[in-house]
Design an enzyme around this catalytic site. Structure first.
Site, short mmCIF file in Angstrom:
data_model
loop_
_atom_site.label_atom_id
_atom_site.label_comp_id
_atom_site.label_asym_id
_atom_site.label_seq_id
_atom_site.Cartn_x
_atom_site.Cartn_y
_atom_site.Cartn_z
N TRP A 127 -11.67 -2.33 3.37
CA TRP A 127 -10.62 -2.73 4.12
C TRP A 127 -11.60 -3.33 5.36
CZ3 TRP A 127 -8.46 0.42 8.75
CH2 TRP A 127 -7.43 -0.20 9.21
N ASP A 208 -10.18 8.21 3.94
CA ASP A 208 -9.13 7.34 4.42
C ASP A 208 -7.96 7.32 3.25
OD1 ASP A 208 -7.51 5.29 5.57
OD2 ASP A 208 -8.79 3.79 5.29
N ALA A 210 -4.66 6.29 3.18
CA ALA A 210 -3.42 5.27 3.72
C ALA A 210 -2.32 5.02 2.90
CB ALA A 210 -4.13 4.06 4.11
N LYS A 243 2.62 3.09 5.33
CA LYS A 243 3.14 2.71 4.01
C LYS A 243 4.20 3.63 3.36
CE LYS A 243 0.17 -0.70 4.30
NZ LYS A 243 -0.65 -0.15 5.62
#
Length: 394
Positions: A127, A208, A210, A243
């Site tokens: 990312w 991470d 996410a 999300k």
């Protein structure tokens, strides 16, 4: 004052969003920005979220500050969700983050204080925001190989050549699940090997997380994170509710630090709070409170889990449909990897001129590295999209 400044490079995702919005073609297709899309091409508010918001509206009595650590009950609910009781609570400390990005910022700033100019190893590709976040935290960015452009799968041998060579002063950033931008993910067995290597070298993992629940389910997606947290003496986890709860603009996240003992955890907590106080002072609470209400209520939690499953299964279905359409039309298995990947994204491996051609000639928008948001695939136009991709790729 401003004469010393030069124009900063704008984030390519937001540039693409603006171009898509300005495009008057009615048949345009948005595969760019990373938000979930329903069959009507909307990013809906989940019904469990709406019910939680109504409950908050009906019962809230104040808008006063929650304190620097934020909504403690939200943090605890996320710890329970992500770690599933695999770590002694005495070793865990949390603060809320301003979304997943804010959660990462809190953790990276603390790591930058612990190891000024220290090396952080980030997957190639990753990312894009990972890199400036790490640099702004006074860390030195390095990379480790992750994706095999030929096979469209994880290049695990190349990855481990770097991971095995890390030291106890190094940090490694790992995507907990649903790798962004590739969609190619570590198997459970590969996670086991990564954790064994980190245990041996003493390198510090930052996970991470996410997209929990967007790949194969909460427990399946949490496997790597739980393996790291339960078997290593120290780690950090950045959780995002953008999300999986559809709370993009509400900026709900949690910074989770796990230390070797309670005393050390208190020190890390004080540093995280110091970062928040010196940057944004307080984190937003609406999204955090929404998640807390959902996860603490049996019926709302079940409703949310069912909605999340529906979103996940829809993305899997779109992957299979697009891969099947391309195979049927081309008599080639070159794009079968789309169905093998998981999560929101896949990296198609198209050159920049092909990506540009798709945008200008066909109104198909994707990031210039050919990352597509699978949720943006219009289910009733899969064959049409397959034709566009094959024609543009030649």
């Amino acid at each position: 004052m401003f004469e010393t400044l030069q124009k900063a490079t704008l984030d390519k995702i937001f540039v693409l969003m603006a171009e898509y919005a300005a495009d008057s073609r009615t048949n345009k297709i948005d595969l760019g920005v990373g938000v979930y899309k329903d069959p009507q091409n909307n990013t809906p508010i989940m019904t469990a979220v709406k019910k939680a918001e109504q409950r908050i509206l009906d019962t809230a009595k104040t808008k006063t500050y929650k304190g620097v650590v934020g909504n403690k009950e939200f943090s605890q609910a996320i710890v329970d969700l992500t770690l599933g009781g695999t770590v002694d609570a005495a070793r865990i400390r949390c603060v809320n983050g301003n979304g997943g990005t804010g959660a990462l910022m809190n953790l990276l700033f603390v790591l930058g204080r612990a190891r000024p100019k220290g090396r952080i190893f980030i997957s190639d590709p990753t990312w894009p925001n990972h890199i400036p976040l790490a640099e702004n935290a006074n860390l030195t960015v390095n990379s480790y190989p992750y994706f095999d452009a030929a096979t469209r799968r994880v290049d695990f041998d190349a990855m481990m050549q770097v991971i095995d060579g890390l030291t106890s002063d190094d940090i490694v950033l790992l995507h907990g699940c649903c790798h962004n931008p590739t969609g190619a993910n570590l198997t459970h067995e590969q996670w086991d090997i990564v954790v064994a290597s980190l245990k041996r070298t003493g390198a510090f993992p930052l996970v991470d997380l996410a997209y929990l629940g967007f790949g194969d389910g909460i427990d399946e997606d949490a496997y790597g994170t739980r393996k790291v947290a339960s078997e290593l003496p120290e780690c950090m986890i950045a959780f995002s509710a953008s999300k999986n709860f559809g709370l993009y603009r509400e900026r709900a996240g949690v910074s989770i630090a796990i230390a070797k003992d309670s005393a050390t955890a208190d020190i890390v907590s004080s540093q995280m709070q110091n970062v928040i106080r010196g940057t944004i002072s307080q984190t937003p609470d609406h999204g955090a409170e929404v998640v807390r209400v959902i996860l603490e209520d049996k019926e709302l939690r079940a409703e949310w889990a069912a909605e999340l499953k529906g979103m996940r299964e829809r993305m899997k279905r779109l992957r299979v449909k697009l891969a099947d359409a391309i195979r049927r039309k081309s008599n080639s298995k070159d794009f079968d990897f789309i169905a093998e990947h998981s999560g929101m994204f896949s990296l198609l491996g198209l050159p920049g001129d092909v990506v540009q051609k798709l945008k200008t000639e066909d109104g198909v928008y994707m990031i210039n590295d050919s990352r597509i948001n699978v949720a943006g695939i219009p289910e009733d136009r899969v064959d049409e999209l397959a034709d566009y991709l094959l024609r543009a790729a030649g």
